[in-house]
Design a protein around this motif. Structure first.
Motif, short mmCIF file in Angstrom:
data_model
loop_
_atom_site.label_atom_id
_atom_site.label_comp_id
_atom_site.label_asym_id
_atom_site.label_seq_id
_atom_site.Cartn_x
_atom_site.Cartn_y
_atom_site.Cartn_z
N PHE A 220 12.09 22.08 -58.53
CA PHE A 220 13.24 22.56 -57.77
C PHE A 220 13.13 24.06 -57.49
O PHE A 220 13.32 24.51 -56.35
N LEU A 221 12.79 24.84 -58.51
CA LEU A 221 12.68 26.29 -58.33
C LEU A 221 11.52 26.64 -57.40
O LEU A 221 11.62 27.59 -56.62
N GLY A 222 10.43 25.89 -57.50
CA GLY A 222 9.29 26.17 -56.63
C GLY A 222 9.62 25.96 -55.16
O GLY A 222 9.30 26.81 -54.32
N ILE A 223 10.28 24.84 -54.85
CA ILE A 223 10.65 24.58 -53.46
C ILE A 223 11.70 25.58 -52.99
O ILE A 223 11.64 26.09 -51.86
N SER A 224 12.66 25.91 -53.86
CA SER A 224 13.70 26.88 -53.48
C SER A 224 13.09 28.25 -53.21
O SER A 224 13.45 28.92 -52.23
N THR A 225 12.16 28.68 -54.06
CA THR A 225 11.53 29.99 -53.88
C THR A 225 10.70 30.03 -52.60
O THR A 225 10.76 31.00 -51.82
N ALA A 226 9.93 28.96 -52.35
CA ALA A 226 9.12 28.90 -51.14
C ALA A 226 10.02 28.94 -49.90
O ALA A 226 9.71 29.64 -48.92
N ALA A 227 11.12 28.20 -49.94
CA ALA A 227 12.03 28.18 -48.80
C ALA A 227 12.68 29.55 -48.58
O ALA A 227 12.85 30.00 -47.44
N GLU A 228 13.04 30.23 -49.67
CA GLU A 228 13.65 31.56 -49.54
C GLU A 228 12.68 32.58 -48.96
O GLU A 228 13.06 33.41 -48.12
N LYS A 229 11.43 32.52 -49.39
CA LYS A 229 10.44 33.46 -48.84
C LYS A 229 10.19 33.18 -47.37
O LYS A 229 10.08 34.12 -46.56
N LEU A 230 10.10 31.92 -47.00
CA LEU A 230 9.93 31.58 -45.60
C LEU A 230 11.16 31.97 -44.79
O LEU A 230 11.05 32.45 -43.66
N ARG A 231 12.33 31.79 -45.38
CA ARG A 231 13.57 32.21 -44.71
C ARG A 231 13.56 33.71 -44.42
O ARG A 231 13.97 34.14 -43.33
N ASP A 232 13.09 34.52 -45.38
CA ASP A 232 13.03 35.97 -45.16
C ASP A 232 12.14 36.31 -43.97
O ASP A 232 12.44 37.23 -43.20
N VAL A 233 11.04 35.57 -43.84
CA VAL A 233 10.13 35.82 -42.72
C VAL A 233 10.77 35.39 -41.40
O VAL A 233 10.77 36.14 -40.42
N LEU A 234 11.33 34.20 -41.39
CA LEU A 234 11.86 33.64 -40.14
C LEU A 234 13.10 34.37 -39.65
O LEU A 234 13.29 34.51 -38.44
N TRP A 235 13.95 34.79 -40.58
CA TRP A 235 15.22 35.40 -40.18
C TRP A 235 15.26 36.91 -40.37
O TRP A 235 16.27 37.54 -40.04
N GLY A 236 14.18 37.49 -40.90
CA GLY A 236 14.13 38.94 -41.08
C GLY A 236 12.92 39.57 -40.44
O GLY A 236 13.03 40.33 -39.47
N GLY B 46 17.55 27.13 -41.65
CA GLY B 46 18.99 27.28 -41.43
C GLY B 46 19.74 25.98 -41.24
O GLY B 46 20.91 25.99 -40.87
N VAL B 47 19.10 24.85 -41.51
CA VAL B 47 19.74 23.54 -41.35
C VAL B 47 20.82 23.37 -42.41
O VAL B 47 20.64 23.74 -43.57
N SER B 48 21.95 22.80 -42.02
CA SER B 48 23.10 22.66 -42.92
C SER B 48 22.95 21.44 -43.84
O SER B 48 23.75 20.50 -43.80
N LEU B 49 21.94 21.47 -44.68
CA LEU B 49 21.73 20.46 -45.71
C LEU B 49 21.24 21.16 -46.96
O LEU B 49 20.61 22.22 -46.89
N GLY B 50 21.50 20.56 -48.12
CA GLY B 50 21.06 21.12 -49.38
C GLY B 50 19.80 20.44 -49.89
O GLY B 50 19.31 19.49 -49.31
N PRO B 51 19.29 20.90 -51.03
CA PRO B 51 18.03 20.36 -51.56
C PRO B 51 18.20 19.15 -52.47
O PRO B 51 17.21 18.57 -52.90
N GLU B 52 19.44 18.76 -52.80
CA GLU B 52 19.64 17.84 -53.92
C GLU B 52 19.00 16.47 -53.73
O GLU B 52 18.28 15.98 -54.61
N ASN B 53 19.24 15.80 -52.62
CA ASN B 53 18.69 14.45 -52.45
C ASN B 53 17.15 14.43 -52.48
O ASN B 53 16.56 13.63 -53.20
N PRO B 54 16.47 15.28 -51.70
CA PRO B 54 14.99 15.25 -51.73
C PRO B 54 14.41 15.65 -53.09
O PRO B 54 13.41 15.07 -53.52
N ILE B 55 15.02 16.62 -53.76
CA ILE B 55 14.49 17.05 -55.06
C ILE B 55 14.62 15.93 -56.08
O ILE B 55 13.69 15.65 -56.85
#
Length: 426
Positions: free
Chosen positions: A37-53, A124-133
């Motif tokens: 869970f933390l690995g996917i969340s961290t990867a998504a956050e870093k990619l988010r910083d690139v895409l939106w910053g 930026g999709v309005s879904l959370g990570p719970e079901n796939p994780i």
């Protein structure tokens, strides 16, 4: 949530010698589930910083401008569509027909599912990570566990992975215990309830502690404390929770129709880009707080109580609910709990803006309670989430009573999940 009884449930008066060997597998699964869970969340956050910053700054475009929002959500649809179309396993089953658990998938499906999830979270999709994780952890725990310890029934690995994932996602084993208790109602089994909970709670505790130690998650929104609730607070909580439940049901009734409309496009490279475009337009209308899974955005929303006009709150509430509906309908992979929390919090603040006499903690927590009851039909998780958001012990009794009329409104109604034929679950 589909939780299968662990082996201990089959043995009357489960003794110490049966429970003790379950501890090590539960600890391993708990830690591993949290790390995934933390690995996917961290990867998504870093990619988010690139895409939106980084990218919009390089182009001299505002990161949350209407143009960039539309481009990013549409591009996210294209990227996830490619994964669903071309990657082996097609990123797993449609999230519209999955809940918190289920039968183990083939392990080869997991990489595509996790990639699609990370892309959606970052885009930026309005879904959370719970079901796939949860689905990924169940698949991996079942596959690896059956090979490492063939004598252990597969049901145990499913139960441990489900509990561990929920503990990791919520940062506490309490949420896992509540979900498991709902899943076990009416199931045959022997032994005491705590014997049946033992191994899943070890896994949930290990997952929660790993997440807490590494990421320090919190659902506390720093709302003003309610220390001395009165009859007015109780009536307000009941009214807001019921109204939020009715509002949430709108998406439940619209869900099968939206899902069917996207399925008419037939191909993921049509469904997902079109869905992404619609989400981009909604994001441009609602503003940056209506993007992403919603938990961090709830904190920003509630940190400025009184600073939002009723019009702004109404716009964000409607847009976020519509975004959740579209994201869940068009084929993006993700869960619905975290975006629903944002919708409930915004709904509660809207009511509080219209009726300032209502305490903010009452309005927000009751709004979250009603929305989650409507969209998930998970009573304990809805109550737990609403209570930890308020972070005031005095709110618990109010929320317990407020859940009763809200539950009468939603029980037997469609929920925000479909069966394999596209019909809504009830």
């Amino acid at each position: 949530m589909a939780v299968t009884d662990s082996p201990s449930s089959e043995i009357p008066g489960t003794p110490f010698r049966v429970l003790l060997p379950q501890v090590l597998p539960a600890l391993v699964v708990g830690v591993a589930a949290s790390l995934l869970f933390l690995g996917i969340s961290t990867a998504a956050e870093k990619l988010r910083d690139v895409l939106w910053g980084t990218l919009p700054d390089a182009f001299g475009i505002g990161g949350f401008s209407a143009l960039w929002t539309i481009v990013m959500l549409t591009t996210s649809g294209v990227a996830v569509g490619l994964v669903v179309w071309k990657v082996p396993g097609h990123a797993g089953p449609d999230s519209a027909s999955t809940g918190l658990g289920g039968a183990p998938m083939a392990p080869g499906v997991v990489p595509g599912l996790l990639v699609a999830t990370a892309l959606a979270l970052a885009g930026g999709v309005s879904l959370g990570p719970e079901n796939p994780i949860i689905a990924a952890n169940i698949a991996l725990a079942y596959w690896l566990g059956r090979r490492a310890q063939p004598a252990v029934p597969g049901a145990m690995w499913v139960s441990l992975a489900s509990a561990a994932s929920i503990g990791a996602l919520f940062g506490t084993p309490v949420a896992a215990a509540l979900v498991i208790s709902e899943a076990l109602v009416g199931r045959p089994g022997h032994g005491s309830l705590w014997d049946r909970f033992f191994a899943p709670l070890v896994a949930a505790g290990a997952g929660a502690m790993t997440t807490t130690l590494l990421a320090h998650p919190s659902f506390d929104m720093s709302l003003p404390a309610l220390t001395d609730p009165g009859w007015g607070d109780l009536s307000a909580a009941m009214a807001v929770a019921t109204a939020a439940a009715l509002f949430g049901l709108l998406s439940c009734y619209a869900f099968p129709h939206a899902h069917r409309a996207f399925r008419r496009l037939r191909h993921p490279m049509l469904m997902l880009p079109v869905g992404g475009l619609v989400l981009g337009l909604l994001g441009a209308l609602g503003g940056h707080l209506t993007l992403f899974k919603g938990l961090e955005e709830v904190r920003e929303l509630t940190s400025n109580i009184g600073g939002w006009s009723s019009g702004e709150l109404a716009r964000m509430t409607v847009v976020k609910l519509a975004a959740l509906l579209i994201a869940a309908s068009c084929g993006f992979r993700g869960g619905r709990i975290f975006p629903a929390v944002f919708v409930g919090a915004a709904f509660g603040l809207l009511v509080q803006a219209l009726v300032p006499e209502i305490h903010p903690a009452v309005a927000v927590s009751a709004g979250v309670l009603g929305l989650l009851l409507a969209t998930t039909r998970q009573g304990w998780v809805s109550l737990f989430t609403a209570a930890v958001i308020a972070a005031t012990p005095a709110m618990l009794a109010l929320l317990c009573l407020a859940s009763l009329p809200a539950w009468l409104v939603v029980t037997g109604r469609p929920q925000l999940e479909l069966d394999d034929s596209g019909a809504p679950l009830r």
